[in-house]
Design a protein around this motif. Sequence first.
Motif, PDB file in Angstrom:
ATOM      1  N   ASP A  20      10.591  29.528  88.226  1.00  0.00           N
ATOM      2  CA  ASP A  20      10.405  30.630  87.272  1.00  0.00           C
ATOM      3  C   ASP A  20       9.055  31.322  87.397  1.00  0.00           C
ATOM      4  O   ASP A  20       8.718  32.176  86.589  1.00  0.00           O
ATOM      5  N   THR A  79      12.811  33.576  87.049  1.00  0.00           N
ATOM      6  CA  THR A  79      11.640  34.325  86.587  1.00  0.00           C
ATOM      7  C   THR A  79      12.045  35.352  85.534  1.00  0.00           C
ATOM      8  O   THR A  79      11.409  35.478  84.479  1.00  0.00           O
ATOM      9  N   ARG A 121      12.721  33.588  82.306  1.00  0.00           N
ATOM     10  CA  ARG A 121      11.487  33.159  81.615  1.00  0.00           C
ATOM     11  C   ARG A 121      10.867  34.340  80.855  1.00  0.00           C
ATOM     12  O   ARG A 121      10.472  34.199  79.692  1.00  0.00           O
ATOM     13  N   SER A 167      10.711  34.462  76.841  1.00  0.00           N
ATOM     14  CA  SER A 167       9.412  34.359  76.177  1.00  0.00           C
ATOM     15  C   SER A 167       9.173  35.577  75.294  1.00  0.00           C
ATOM     16  O   SER A 167       8.622  35.446  74.194  1.00  0.00           O
ATOM     17  N   ARG A 198      17.977  28.267  78.041  1.00  0.00           N
ATOM     18  CA  ARG A 198      16.515  28.221  77.950  1.00  0.00           C
ATOM     19  C   ARG A 198      16.027  28.724  76.597  1.00  0.00           C
ATOM     20  O   ARG A 198      15.085  28.163  76.014  1.00  0.00           O
ATOM     21  N   ASP A 253      13.684  26.463  74.323  1.00  0.00           N
ATOM     22  CA  ASP A 253      12.322  26.918  74.004  1.00  0.00           C
ATOM     23  C   ASP A 253      12.131  27.104  72.499  1.00  0.00           C
ATOM     24  O   ASP A 253      11.057  26.806  71.953  1.00  0.00           O
TER      25      ASP A 253
END
Length: 347
Positions: A196, A253, A256, A260, A289, A293
């Motif tokens: 990532d 990537t 991520r 985020s 994810r 997270d």
Amino acid sequence: MLGIETSCDETAASVVEETGDANRPWRIRSSVVASQVPIHREWGGVVPELASRQHIRDICGVVDRALRDGSATWADLGAVAVTHGPGLVGSLLVGLSFAKAAAAAANLPLIGVHHLAGHIESLVLHNGEMPLPAIVLVVSGGHTSLYLVDRPGRYQVLSRTRDDAAGEAYDKVAKLLGLGYPGGPIIDRLAKTGNDRAIALPTTRLTHADRNAPELKGDLDFSFSGLKTAVLRHVKSAGHELSRTEIADICATFQRVVVSALVERSFDAARRFQARSIGVAGGVSANSRLRADLKVRGEAREVPTFVPSLHLSTDNAAMIAAAGLRKYRAGLTSPMDLNADAALVLT
Ligand code: KG4
Ligand code: ZN
């Protein structure tokens, strides 16, 4: 409550009942979803006219099945709840027309439901009432918006995406990588095998208010189209057919960066509004994810985080029935001249 949902490419019906328990107010008796994904896959996205035609073919059988699975007859129902916006207008009209006809024939109240109120209530349907005030992120193929829920059934919009929805970005990136439709689950799977940090992709942080929505501060807004363009540029500049490893690295990537942005903004909002919980709903909340997270961040910050079950993450009618029950108990029913509204605002 019979719930009906036809706003996009799933024809769905569900029977949800009240439990009498104030903390866990609703129980699902049945939830039937007829997905049109195989029809639209061929075109790489939802084709509105094909969607409405398929809803017409499926709606009677889907509702019949929901009643049968829920061991319910028309006489057992208290009301009919239906999505009347936002969404594809031709698709919405199929569910709405069916719901009106059924409500009139069975002498039941009609309750129009906003699709995103349904996604928000999917959290309560699955987890029980959330500690309020809550910050809820609705993240799907059509929407990426943050809401403040300060009391049950009240949804105040805090921010939204300025361009693509997160799910839309997933679908577009999957398409340009030649991975198929819908892109979310495919990228999610491939991302697990990639690095990532393999490539440089931009994160967008907005600081100013949007001219189109001056009432919102704007610094909690989202933007994903720059990210999609950066992936496109990266693919073009490679100048060769990408290997499986390179594709997995791009997926990891990209995922991520998207996750985020979603997690950061949700926790920023929670801090600003001193929220006692955070919920994430909508198709992208199925993302592995994002789920992981959220849980880690929630535990570190001591804010409980909630997601719906996988079945309730993507479009379904149980969430519409639940939001319908919320309105029904507040005494809110809809007139028979209720119309479909493709751009309905959640108030
Ligand atoms: O809520 P939904 O079923 O329909 C809309 O109201 O848009 O959301 C569908 C979206 C699609 O863009 C799909 O790619 C995305 O949710 N999605 C995912 C995942 N599963 C579905 N995105 C990321 N990761 C997933 N696992
Ligand atoms: Zn949806």
